[in-house]
Design a protein around this motif. Structure first.
Motif, PDB file in Angstrom:
ATOM      1  N   GLU A 242      67.426  69.842  87.928  1.00  0.00           N
ATOM      2  CA  GLU A 242      66.239  70.188  88.223  1.00  0.00           C
ATOM      3  C   GLU A 242      66.410  70.620  89.514  1.00  0.00           C
ATOM      4  O   GLU A 242      66.388  69.952  90.634  1.00  0.00           O
ATOM      5  CB  GLU A 242      65.188  69.644  87.878  1.00  0.00           C
ATOM      6  N   GLY A 243      66.054  72.140  90.285  1.00  0.00           N
ATOM      7  CA  GLY A 243      66.140  72.237  91.460  1.00  0.00           C
ATOM      8  C   GLY A 243      67.669  72.608  91.649  1.00  0.00           C
ATOM      9  O   GLY A 243      67.774  73.198  92.995  1.00  0.00           O
ATOM     10  N   GLU A 244      68.108  73.178  90.821  1.00  0.00           N
ATOM     11  CA  GLU A 244      69.747  73.716  91.149  1.00  0.00           C
ATOM     12  C   GLU A 244      69.059  74.900  91.336  1.00  0.00           C
ATOM     13  O   GLU A 244      68.589  76.050  90.793  1.00  0.00           O
ATOM     14  CB  GLU A 244      70.846  73.337  89.708  1.00  0.00           C
ATOM     15  N   GLU A 245      70.816  75.314  92.196  1.00  0.00           N
ATOM     16  CA  GLU A 245      70.727  77.020  92.221  1.00  0.00           C
ATOM     17  C   GLU A 245      71.709  77.797  91.532  1.00  0.00           C
ATOM     18  O   GLU A 245      72.477  77.588  91.346  1.00  0.00           O
ATOM     19  CB  GLU A 245      71.052  77.155  93.748  1.00  0.00           C
ATOM     20  N   VAL A 246      71.128  78.691  90.664  1.00  0.00           N
ATOM     21  CA  VAL A 246      71.635  79.310  89.527  1.00  0.00           C
ATOM     22  C   VAL A 246      72.402  80.725  90.230  1.00  0.00           C
ATOM     23  O   VAL A 246      72.325  80.938  91.373  1.00  0.00           O
ATOM     24  CB  VAL A 246      70.585  80.719  88.599  1.00  0.00           C
ATOM     25  N   ILE A 247      73.572  80.243  89.728  1.00  0.00           N
ATOM     26  CA  ILE A 247      75.028  80.972  90.488  1.00  0.00           C
ATOM     27  C   ILE A 247      74.784  82.704  90.216  1.00  0.00           C
ATOM     28  O   ILE A 247      74.357  83.011  89.306  1.00  0.00           O
ATOM     29  CB  ILE A 247      76.302  81.381  90.736  1.00  0.00           C
ATOM     30  N   GLU A 248      73.801  83.031  91.484  1.00  0.00           N
ATOM     31  CA  GLU A 248      74.423  84.924  91.513  1.00  0.00           C
ATOM     32  C   GLU A 248      75.766  85.798  91.008  1.00  0.00           C
ATOM     33  O   GLU A 248      75.944  85.485  92.573  1.00  0.00           O
ATOM     34  CB  GLU A 248      73.169  85.585  92.398  1.00  0.00           C
ATOM     35  N   PHE A 249      75.261  86.386  90.118  1.00  0.00           N
ATOM     36  CA  PHE A 249      77.036  87.172  90.357  1.00  0.00           C
ATOM     37  C   PHE A 249      76.531  88.482  90.227  1.00  0.00           C
ATOM     38  O   PHE A 249      75.427  89.076  89.886  1.00  0.00           O
ATOM     39  CB  PHE A 249      77.212  86.897  88.881  1.00  0.00           C
ATOM     40  N   GLN A 250      77.998  89.584  90.781  1.00  0.00           N
ATOM     41  CA  GLN A 250      77.530  90.558  90.466  1.00  0.00           C
ATOM     42  C   GLN A 250      78.240  91.414  89.910  1.00  0.00           C
ATOM     43  O   GLN A 250      79.251  90.904  89.976  1.00  0.00           O
ATOM     44  CB  GLN A 250      77.592  91.447  92.367  1.00  0.00           C
ATOM     45  N   PRO A 251      77.713  92.187  89.399  1.00  0.00           N
ATOM     46  CA  PRO A 251      78.156  93.197  87.914  1.00  0.00           C
ATOM     47  C   PRO A 251      78.726  94.045  89.382  1.00  0.00           C
ATOM     48  O   PRO A 251      78.792  94.546  89.544  1.00  0.00           O
ATOM     49  CB  PRO A 251      76.958  93.773  87.292  1.00  0.00           C
ATOM     50  N   VAL A 252      80.390  94.078  88.789  1.00  0.00           N
ATOM     51  CA  VAL A 252      80.981  95.078  88.689  1.00  0.00           C
ATOM     52  C   VAL A 252      81.671  96.590  88.195  1.00  0.00           C
ATOM     53  O   VAL A 252      81.255  96.630  86.967  1.00  0.00           O
ATOM     54  CB  VAL A 252      82.451  94.566  89.099  1.00  0.00           C
ATOM     55  N   GLY A 253      81.780  97.954  88.457  1.00  0.00           N
ATOM     56  CA  GLY A 253      82.231  98.410  87.837  1.00  0.00           C
ATOM     57  C   GLY A 253      83.181  98.854  87.956  1.00  0.00           C
ATOM     58  O   GLY A 253      84.431  98.332  87.712  1.00  0.00           O
ATOM     59  N   GLY A 254      84.248 100.299  87.590  1.00  0.00           N
ATOM     60  CA  GLY A 254      85.417 100.359  87.831  1.00  0.00           C
ATOM     61  C   GLY A 254      85.642 101.038  86.405  1.00  0.00           C
ATOM     62  O   GLY A 254      84.762 101.760  85.241  1.00  0.00           O
ATOM     63  N   ALA A 255      87.052 101.581  86.448  1.00  0.00           N
ATOM     64  CA  ALA A 255      87.345 102.477  85.821  1.00  0.00           C
ATOM     65  C   ALA A 255      87.772 101.295  84.406  1.00  0.00           C
ATOM     66  O   ALA A 255      88.311 100.538  84.624  1.00  0.00           O
ATOM     67  CB  ALA A 255      89.302 103.084  85.327  1.00  0.00           C
ATOM     68  N   ALA A 256      86.991 102.363  82.963  1.00  0.00           N
ATOM     69  CA  ALA A 256      87.868 101.493  81.664  1.00  0.00           C
ATOM     70  C   ALA A 256      89.398 101.431  81.434  1.00  0.00           C
ATOM     71  O   ALA A 256      89.444 102.487  81.513  1.00  0.00           O
ATOM     72  CB  ALA A 256      86.796 101.698  80.580  1.00  0.00           C
ATOM     73  N   SER A 257      89.404 100.531  80.861  1.00  0.00           N
ATOM     74  CA  SER A 257      91.083 100.002  80.353  1.00  0.00           C
ATOM     75  C   SER A 257      90.965 100.585  79.208  1.00  0.00           C
ATOM     76  O   SER A 257      89.766 101.290  78.532  1.00  0.00           O
ATOM     77  CB  SER A 257      90.792  98.870  79.996  1.00  0.00           C
TER      78      SER A 257
END
Length: 443
Positions: A242-257
């Motif tokens: 309780e009270g933990e901090e959810v890690i914020e992830f940044q979505p990334v773009g880039g050329a599709a494989s």
């Protein structure tokens, strides 16, 4: 609360890491938490949580007296990480050769992945996820991550962690990393360049629904704790978050494989799932699962339901109750294999009513997650609770049902698909189609 999973953890969470072992017994561990465990030889034995354990722990904790001061004990002055550290067996899925900074690693990420910077223990780390999802408005979270640290001023892969579903995003509190699921929780720090699992607790249900709790620390083994202590620590660890901090992830773009491009080109080739049997009742039920349960996940080429039905109560035509564990799996086609991209389970009760036009779903009750799961399941399932714990949580039954439903979908649509595959697991060859008699077993 919905119990959701991002793709890769469905068949079995995998925590592969350079974990510091207990005492001076050095070992590299692959651990799967107990949620998907079954007492039978579970399919591929998924994690100790949301699934089965990779190393299935079948013996209940010994009834031993444990000194209270040992619970959760972690003393860096006494516990020397360097004495037990070994390199991880698993390698990063990202080619980091030549990368001199975290930024250069991020530059290599594919469209749809995510990254985050965090501090765990004494280390600043880069965390790279296979995908992200919106945890709250404007904030994306993740349930899996490869973890990188600097060693000798060079980015180095350290470990991979996977939680049990989107209800359990990766989070930190007081320098500790928490990785949890419906039936398990682990707590980690990084100390002198190594990942240390300071505590782990999970609950395992047998075929009759009886529960056994397990707990250990970095300085102890599961058998060192009696059942009461293990249960207490299981509950306390969840409360601790309780009270933990959810890690914020940044979505990334880039050329599709190239593979992604191939997948995109196949999008129109996969027809939407439709129940292939003759019963209108099940057609409505399956359609509801596809339409409603798939909404919480990123778009995929096809969503295929997998209901594990425990009981149907048709005594009231205005409130027909279907009890079960309702799974939804989302797939993209890669060659002749359906690759699982996301999905999750929604144990509970779906309510329908009979009308002149046929059937209509009116509502759905879903069990809560975490420590409230058992209480809410007993409330929703009532007299059907024991049957739910026996069959609804049976991974072997789920995978057999899942494979047959996919095979029937493939046959009904005349598709050239040979297998399905969960992230990190070998493809599962589809059985022969069985549309004529299979679905009659679901009532």
């Amino acid at each position: 609360m919905k119990k959701k999973f991002i793709a890769m953890v469905l068949a079995g969470l995998t925590l592969t890491t350079a974990l510091s072992g207990c005492g001076n017994s050095a070992k590299s561990t692959e651990t799967q938490p107990a949620e998907q465990q079954t007492q039978e030889a579970a399919t591929e034995e998924a994690p100790a949580a949301e699934a089965s354990t990779e190393d299935v722990k079948e013996e209940a904790p010994a009834e031993a007296d444990t000194p209270a001061e040992s619970v959760g004990a972690y003393n860096p002055a006494e516990f020397k990480v360097e004495d037990v550290y070994v390199a991880p067996d698993q390698k990063s899925t990202i080619d980091i050769e030549g990368c001199e900074t975290f930024t250069q690693i991020v530059d290599k990420l594919a469209d749809g992945q995510g990254y985050a910077n965090a501090t765990i223990g004494d280390a600043d780390v880069l965390m790279v996820s296979t995908g992200t999802y919106e945890w709250e408005p404007g904030k994306n979270a993740a349930i899996d991550a490869e973890i990188f640290i600097y060693k000798d001023e060079v980015p180095t892969y350290l470990a991979t962690v996977s939680a049990g579903g989107t209800a359990y995003p990766l989070a930190v509190k007081d320098g500790n990393l928490y990785v949890g699921g419906n039936h398990f929780i682990s707590k980690y720090i990084i100390d002198t360049g190594a990942m240390v699992e300071t505590e782990e607790a999970y609950v395992l249900y047998d075929t009759d629904g009886n529960e056994s709790y397990f707990y250990k620390t970095c300085n102890s083994q599961f058998e060192d704790y009696d059942a009461e202590t293990a249960k207490t620590r299981f509950e306390e660890l969840f409360a601790e978050t309780e009270g933990e901090e959810v890690i914020e992830f940044q979505p990334v773009g880039g050329a599709a494989s190239e593979t992604d491009s191939e997948s995109a080109s196949n999008t129109d080739s996969l027809p939407a799932y439709e129940y292939p049997g003759p019963e209108l009742f099940y057609s409505v039920l399956y359609k509801y699962m596809v339409d409603e349960l798939s909404k919480s996940y990123p778009e995929s080429q096809v969503s295929i339901p997998c209901p594990i039905i425990i009981k149907e109560d048709e005594s009231d035509k205005d409130d027909i109750k279907v009890y079960g564990n309702f799974w939804i799996f989302n797939y993209d086609l890669k060659g002749d294999i359906l690759e699982n991209t996301s999905g999750g389970s929604y144990p509970g009760c779906i309510h329908l009513k009979s009308t002149d036009a046929g059937y209509e779903v009116t509502s759905m009750d879903v069990c809560e997650d975490g420590e409230s799961f058992d209480e809410s399941a007993k409330k929703i399932f009532g007299d059907n609770y024991d049957a739910f714990m026996k069959d609804g949580e049976d991974e072997k039954l789920r995978e057999e049902t899942r494979a047959q439903i996919i095979a029937n979908y493939v046959a009904a649509n005349n598709l050239d698909i040979k297998a399905y595959q969960d992230f990190g697991w070998d493809p599962v060859t589809l059985p022969e189609e069985n549309i004529d008699s299979f679905y009659s077993t679901l009532d």
